[in-house]
Write an enzyme that holds these catalytic residues in place. Structure first.
Site, PDB file in Angstrom:
ATOM      1  N   LYS A  11       0.711  -1.126   0.054  1.00 18.81           N
ATOM      2  CA  LYS A  11      -0.223   0.221  -0.208  1.00 18.81           C
ATOM      3  C   LYS A  11       0.626   0.851  -0.256  1.00 18.81           C
ATOM      4  CE  LYS A  11      -3.672  -2.300   2.645  1.00 18.81           C
ATOM      5  NZ  LYS A  11      -4.260  -1.923   3.379  1.00 18.81           N
TER       6      LYS A  11
ATOM      7  N   TYR B  84     -12.733  -3.573  -2.560  1.00 12.76           N
ATOM      8  CA  TYR B  84     -12.934  -3.424  -1.019  1.00 12.76           C
ATOM      9  C   TYR B  84     -14.588  -2.981  -1.013  1.00 12.76           C
ATOM     10  CZ  TYR B  84      -8.039  -3.030   0.406  1.00 12.76           C
ATOM     11  OH  TYR B  84      -7.009  -3.443   1.013  1.00 12.76           O
TER      12      TYR B  84
ATOM     13  N   PHE C  18     -15.102   3.932   7.379  1.00 15.31           N
ATOM     14  CA  PHE C  18     -14.484   4.777   6.595  1.00 15.31           C
ATOM     15  C   PHE C  18     -14.225   4.786   5.017  1.00 15.31           C
ATOM     16  CE2 PHE C  18     -14.631   0.650   8.628  1.00 15.31           C
ATOM     17  CZ  PHE C  18     -13.244  -0.013   7.758  1.00 15.31           C
TER      18      PHE C  18
ATOM     19  N   ARG D 130      -1.169 -14.748   4.147  1.00 18.62           N
ATOM     20  CA  ARG D 130      -1.967 -14.446   5.548  1.00 18.62           C
ATOM     21  C   ARG D 130      -1.798 -14.093   7.091  1.00 18.62           C
ATOM     22  NH1 ARG D 130      -6.409 -10.433   4.856  1.00 18.62           N
ATOM     23  NH2 ARG D 130      -7.472 -11.453   6.566  1.00 18.62           N
TER      24      ARG D 130
ATOM     25  N   THR E  54      -5.516  -7.687  10.658  1.00 14.93           N
ATOM     26  CA  THR E  54      -6.103  -6.377   9.903  1.00 14.93           C
ATOM     27  C   THR E  54      -5.573  -5.538  10.913  1.00 14.93           C
ATOM     28  OG1 THR E  54      -7.218  -7.695   9.651  1.00 14.93           O
ATOM     29  CG2 THR E  54      -8.124  -5.248   8.773  1.00 14.93           C
TER      30      THR E  54
ATOM     31  N   ARG F 199       2.927  -6.520   9.160  1.00 16.40           N
ATOM     32  CA  ARG F 199       1.762  -5.185   9.883  1.00 16.40           C
ATOM     33  C   ARG F 199       2.473  -5.101  11.835  1.00 16.40           C
ATOM     34  NH1 ARG F 199      -3.527  -7.103   7.928  1.00 16.40           N
ATOM     35  NH2 ARG F 199      -4.104  -6.120   5.976  1.00 16.40           N
TER      36      ARG F 199
ATOM     37  N   ASN G  25      -1.838  -0.517   6.901  1.00 15.65           N
ATOM     38  CA  ASN G  25      -1.078  -1.801   7.693  1.00 15.65           C
ATOM     39  C   ASN G  25      -0.384  -2.044   6.568  1.00 15.65           C
ATOM     40  OD1 ASN G  25      -3.452  -1.983   5.896  1.00 15.65           O
ATOM     41  ND2 ASN G  25      -4.229  -3.974   7.577  1.00 15.65           N
TER      42      ASN G  25
ATOM     43  N   HIS H   3      -2.040  -5.357   1.958  1.00 12.81           N
ATOM     44  CA  HIS H   3      -2.966  -6.084   1.412  1.00 12.81           C
ATOM     45  C   HIS H   3      -2.604  -7.675   0.752  1.00 12.81           C
ATOM     46  CE1 HIS H   3      -6.848  -7.918  -0.468  1.00 12.81           C
ATOM     47  NE2 HIS H   3      -5.935  -7.822  -0.835  1.00 12.81           N
TER      48      HIS H   3
ATOM     49  N   GLU I 130      -8.521 -12.177  -7.362  1.00 13.11           N
ATOM     50  CA  GLU I 130      -8.376 -10.940  -6.934  1.00 13.11           C
ATOM     51  C   GLU I 130      -7.334 -10.358  -7.954  1.00 13.11           C
ATOM     52  OE1 GLU I 130      -7.588 -10.316  -2.797  1.00 13.11           O
ATOM     53  OE2 GLU I 130      -9.731  -9.972  -2.786  1.00 13.11           O
TER      54      GLU I 130
HETATM   55  P1  DAT Z   1      -7.853  -7.312   5.486  1.00 17.53           P
HETATM   56  O1  DAT Z   1      -7.271  -6.336   5.087  1.00 17.53           O
HETATM   57  O2  DAT Z   1      -6.791  -7.793   6.846  1.00 17.53           O
HETATM   58  O3  DAT Z   1      -8.348  -8.251   4.319  1.00 17.53           O
HETATM   59  P2  DAT Z   1     -10.257  -5.957   5.619  1.00 17.53           P
HETATM   60  O4  DAT Z   1     -10.464  -6.522   4.278  1.00 17.53           O
HETATM   61  O5  DAT Z   1     -11.266  -6.734   6.381  1.00 17.53           O
HETATM   62  O6  DAT Z   1      -8.976  -6.384   6.049  1.00 17.53           O
HETATM   63  O7  DAT Z   1     -10.124  -4.857   5.149  1.00 17.53           O
HETATM   64  C1  DAT Z   1      -9.475  -4.285   4.804  1.00 17.53           C
HETATM   65  C2  DAT Z   1      -8.767  -2.708   4.910  1.00 17.53           C
HETATM   66  O8  DAT Z   1      -9.805  -2.098   4.984  1.00 17.53           O
HETATM   67  C3  DAT Z   1      -7.529  -3.166   6.103  1.00 17.53           C
HETATM   68  O9  DAT Z   1      -6.702  -3.509   5.879  1.00 17.53           O
HETATM   69  C4  DAT Z   1      -7.592  -1.553   6.612  1.00 17.53           C
HETATM   70  C5  DAT Z   1      -8.870  -0.895   6.261  1.00 17.53           C
HETATM   71  N1  DAT Z   1      -9.327  -1.166   7.543  1.00 17.53           N
HETATM   72  C6  DAT Z   1     -10.616  -2.354   7.931  1.00 17.53           C
HETATM   73  N2  DAT Z   1     -10.694  -1.922   9.302  1.00 17.53           N
HETATM   74  C7  DAT Z   1     -10.880  -0.726   9.327  1.00 17.53           C
HETATM   75  C8  DAT Z   1     -11.116   0.140  10.201  1.00 17.53           C
HETATM   76  N3  DAT Z   1     -11.717  -0.398  11.334  1.00 17.53           N
HETATM   77  N4  DAT Z   1     -10.649   1.458  10.403  1.00 17.53           N
HETATM   78  C9  DAT Z   1     -10.112   1.947   8.999  1.00 17.53           C
HETATM   79  N5  DAT Z   1      -9.587   1.296   8.307  1.00 17.53           N
HETATM   80  C10 DAT Z   1      -9.878  -0.220   8.063  1.00 17.53           C
HETATM   81 MG    MG Z   2      -9.402  -8.079   2.658  1.00 16.05          MG
END
Ligand code: DAT
Ligand code: MG
Length: 152
Positions: free
Chosen positions: A12, A52, A60, A88, A94, A105, A115, A118, A129
């Protein structure tokens, strides 16, 4: 027979800004994951709406998309035995403060909204993806002399 999978990783904008691209790529290389695809590219709003989609109702969401478009990202297709789950594991949870020490992370970040990485979360999503971000001619199948030592 080993279950060889491909998975999608995005480094990212925070990884690029903080000069962590090499350190992060190195962790995947050291595991033995094979780089089947690698490129720098700019994400679009349309791509992020799809990528997403599971977060579109979150407060957010707009900030997340903006963050992901700050700079180009590095996309990688990584190949290895059970690569989806293994990547992963290397990336960590996350929320970086809940991630296990030793993960990318946990070791390099503090905030869920920055973080660094992805990684696809299931075999089905990995397939979708990889297709989303890489054309067929940007993915390479090749032998390495270390394959027998890593894949067995
Ligand atoms: P991951 O990236 O571990 O697969 P995810 O798919 O639930 O997690 O979310 C995608 C991204 O969105 C994550 O890397 C960062 C952002 N994100 C997730 N939860 C968040 C939150 N509570 N506040 C801010 N950003 C968030
Ligand atoms: Mg995800």
């Amino acid at each position: 027979m080993a279950d060889i999978q491909r998975t999608l990783v995005l480094l990212k904008p925070d990884a690029l800004q903080r000069d962590l691209l090499g350190d992060i790529i190195s962790r995947f290389e050291r595991k033995g994951l094979k780089i089947a695809g690698l490129k720098l590219f700019q994400l679009s709003d349309e791509q992020l709406n799809v990528h997403y989609a599971h977060l579109s109702e979150k407060g957010f969401f707009a900030d997340l998309k903006k963050f992901m478009m700050h700079t180009p990202v590095v996309g990688m297709v990584l190949e290895g035995i059970e690569a989806v789950a293994e990547v992963r594991k290397i990336v960590g949870s996350t929320n970086p403060r809940e991630a296990d020490a030793g993960t990318i992370r946990a070791d390099f970040s503090m905030n869920v909204s920055s973080n660094l990485v992805h990684a696809s979360d299931s075999v089905e999503n990995a397939e979708a993806e990889v297709k989303r971000f890489f054309a067929d001619d940007q993915i390479f199948a090749y032998q390495k002399i270390t394959d027998q030592y890593i894949f067995g």
